[in-house]
Design an enzyme around this catalytic site. Sequence first.
Site, PDB file in Angstrom:
ATOM      1  N   THR A 160     -33.179 -69.068 -25.200  1.00  0.00           N
ATOM      2  CA  THR A 160     -31.887 -69.286 -24.514  1.00  0.00           C
ATOM      3  C   THR A 160     -31.549 -68.109 -23.720  1.00  0.00           C
ATOM      4  OG1 THR A 160     -31.219 -70.690 -26.271  1.00  0.00           O
ATOM      5  CG2 THR A 160     -29.486 -69.641 -24.907  1.00  0.00           C
ATOM      6  N   GLU A 165     -33.668 -74.978 -25.127  1.00  0.00           N
ATOM      7  CA  GLU A 165     -33.989 -74.736 -26.536  1.00  0.00           C
ATOM      8  C   GLU A 165     -35.169 -73.930 -26.749  1.00  0.00           C
ATOM      9  OE1 GLU A 165     -33.466 -74.610 -29.724  1.00  0.00           O
ATOM     10  OE2 GLU A 165     -35.398 -75.520 -30.253  1.00  0.00           O
TER      11      GLU A 165
HETATM   12  N1  GLU Z   1     -31.083 -74.813 -29.297  1.00  0.00           N
HETATM   13  C1  GLU Z   1     -30.339 -73.761 -29.805  1.00  0.00           C
HETATM   14  C2  GLU Z   1     -29.027 -73.885 -30.140  1.00  0.00           C
HETATM   15  O1  GLU Z   1     -28.391 -74.645 -29.499  1.00  0.00           O
HETATM   16  C3  GLU Z   1     -30.445 -72.609 -28.711  1.00  0.00           C
HETATM   17  C4  GLU Z   1     -31.824 -72.070 -28.448  1.00  0.00           C
HETATM   18  C5  GLU Z   1     -32.304 -71.095 -29.078  1.00  0.00           C
HETATM   19  O2  GLU Z   1     -31.852 -69.758 -28.674  1.00  0.00           O
HETATM   20  O3  GLU Z   1     -33.221 -71.221 -29.942  1.00  0.00           O
HETATM   21  O4  GLU Z   1     -28.340 -73.226 -30.634  1.00  0.00           O
END
Ligand code: GLU
Length: 588
Positions: free
Chosen positions: A403, A423
């Site tokens: 992210t 993600e």
């Molecule tokens: N999918 C994660 C979330 O929405 C963010 C992605 C990540 O930083 O792993 O919290």
Amino acid sequence: MTPNTLPQRLTSTIIIALAFSAPAWGKTPVASGTGGAVATISEPASQAALAILNKGGNAVDAAVAAAATLGVTDPFSCGVGGGGFMVIYLARENRVITLDHREVAPASFQSDAFASGGKAMDFDSAVASGMAVGVPGTVRGWHDALDRYGTMSFKQVLAPAIKVAQDGFKINDNFVALVKENEKKFALFPETAARYMRDGKALPAGTVLRNADLAKTYRLLSSGGVKAFYSGKLAQAIVDSVNRPPVAAGVSVRSGQMSLADLANYEARWRQPVRSSYRGYELVGMPLPSSGGVTIAEALNILEGFDLKSMPREKAEHLYMEAARLAFADRNAYLADPEYVDAPVAGLVSKEYAARRRELIDPTQAHHHAQPGDPYLFQQDPSVPLRPASAAKARLLSESAHTTHLAVSDKDGNIVAYTFTIESWGGSGITVPGYGFILNNEMTDFDFTGPHPNVPEAGKRPRSSMSPTIAFRNGKPAFTIGSPGGATIVTTVLQTIFNHIDLGMEMPAALNAPRISERNGQATSIEPGFADSMQARALERFGQRWDASAEEIGAANAIVFNPDGTVTAVSEGKRHGVGSALVQKRGH
Ligand code: GLU
């Protein structure tokens, strides 16, 4: 605060700062001055925001410009193939609004999307698949933010990103490391492999990377607006890539079932922020479906009952870890998409509930595994919402450090804190052929098996950890902070706030300090080098213990709004390569 313990705390802070933070301090990007400010993890992205501010754009315009450029320079963290959460402060109205443009599960999505016979499927195969792809929300989010609160068009704000995509940028060691980590996944999808690898290996650092396909996609948005993404040829190309992933010969991955209607029907949501108070600050953060705002509020409410300033640093940090552990036990058990689950948010963020949770903390001894509490007793009307029939198992999902987060403010005092993602590093690995962006794997943020509030359902948004946050003091902005890092996002934001407010660190030091992420798992996540430190030794005396596999945690960006009216942008000096902090008019 007692007179003889404060110097003790300061002394330990200084020793620790020298031992762990000082080497990177010199390089920490910090810029102070007046006018607008920006902090991102990418120099071209910060420059794009600054260019838009200098052209008279506001913080929303500049945030979208920076985000679009990050989509070019940081394509494994974020982009138009994903989604995100934006917190916007409108200075003239003295109002905060949040924009949820999280990916949603297609209408055909089933609760057993990632399970067979009640057993969760292997995480890596779930990630590299069409099934993992949620309907992307980023473009809708950019459009809605600009449309309602911006002053510029897609054409204006995407121009800097188009130039970077066309002219190219030099890839750095961090970029190469991310490709290396993903060589297996990218090799499954020739369009992705061809862009970032040669003969199955990552391109070397220093290579100038261009992305004419992404420049084309941004041009389509510039001329056709949001519709150019959610209908027509581009929408068809997304649907095809999800339903028949473009794999290498002999490879097979699971396909998804996304329709053109899923894209056409995608909506972002304006939501009221989560508000909480902490030692005279008002904190405003992201509500569900992000767990960020609620979890940070609960942890800070727990901490507020301790006189941290009177303690040695290690004791305060022990309490920070214990508060995070308790808040995560609740987060892991109760939180999910509010349109599908009536989560007990009012109870979780109440000071009374925090007082009950605080009683579970032993100030001298780590707890190791916390059970979720009973926030239902602290709802204003305890019969609402309904309690789940069976307590969900509090689990820690396989979320790691992906992210990106950016912070922008403008000369009028508007602020945008924006975290967005695809993600995992490199998302699903699927590049939409001819359009130059990678599709997300956000559906793997669902719990694979239930019963659990966060199980997959058609049209649902998976629970997130993204935590763009703005803090106010005496009714005026004090600072804004956010970070990437999966579930560690919550602890990075929490720890930076704790470092700044409780340990009295200036924001660059607060952000630079070694990160300690306790999420009620087996052991606490730490960064490389930490386990051998005096700080670690001191915490071990409280029974704290560390995850053996240390990894860099987060890549935060912050802006501080100083009492004299100046602003200070702060980025990372060592994590994720190096960040970039800029102000419109530099002062001293
Ligand atoms: N999918 C994660 C979330 O929405 C963010 C992605 C990540 O930083 O792993 O919290």
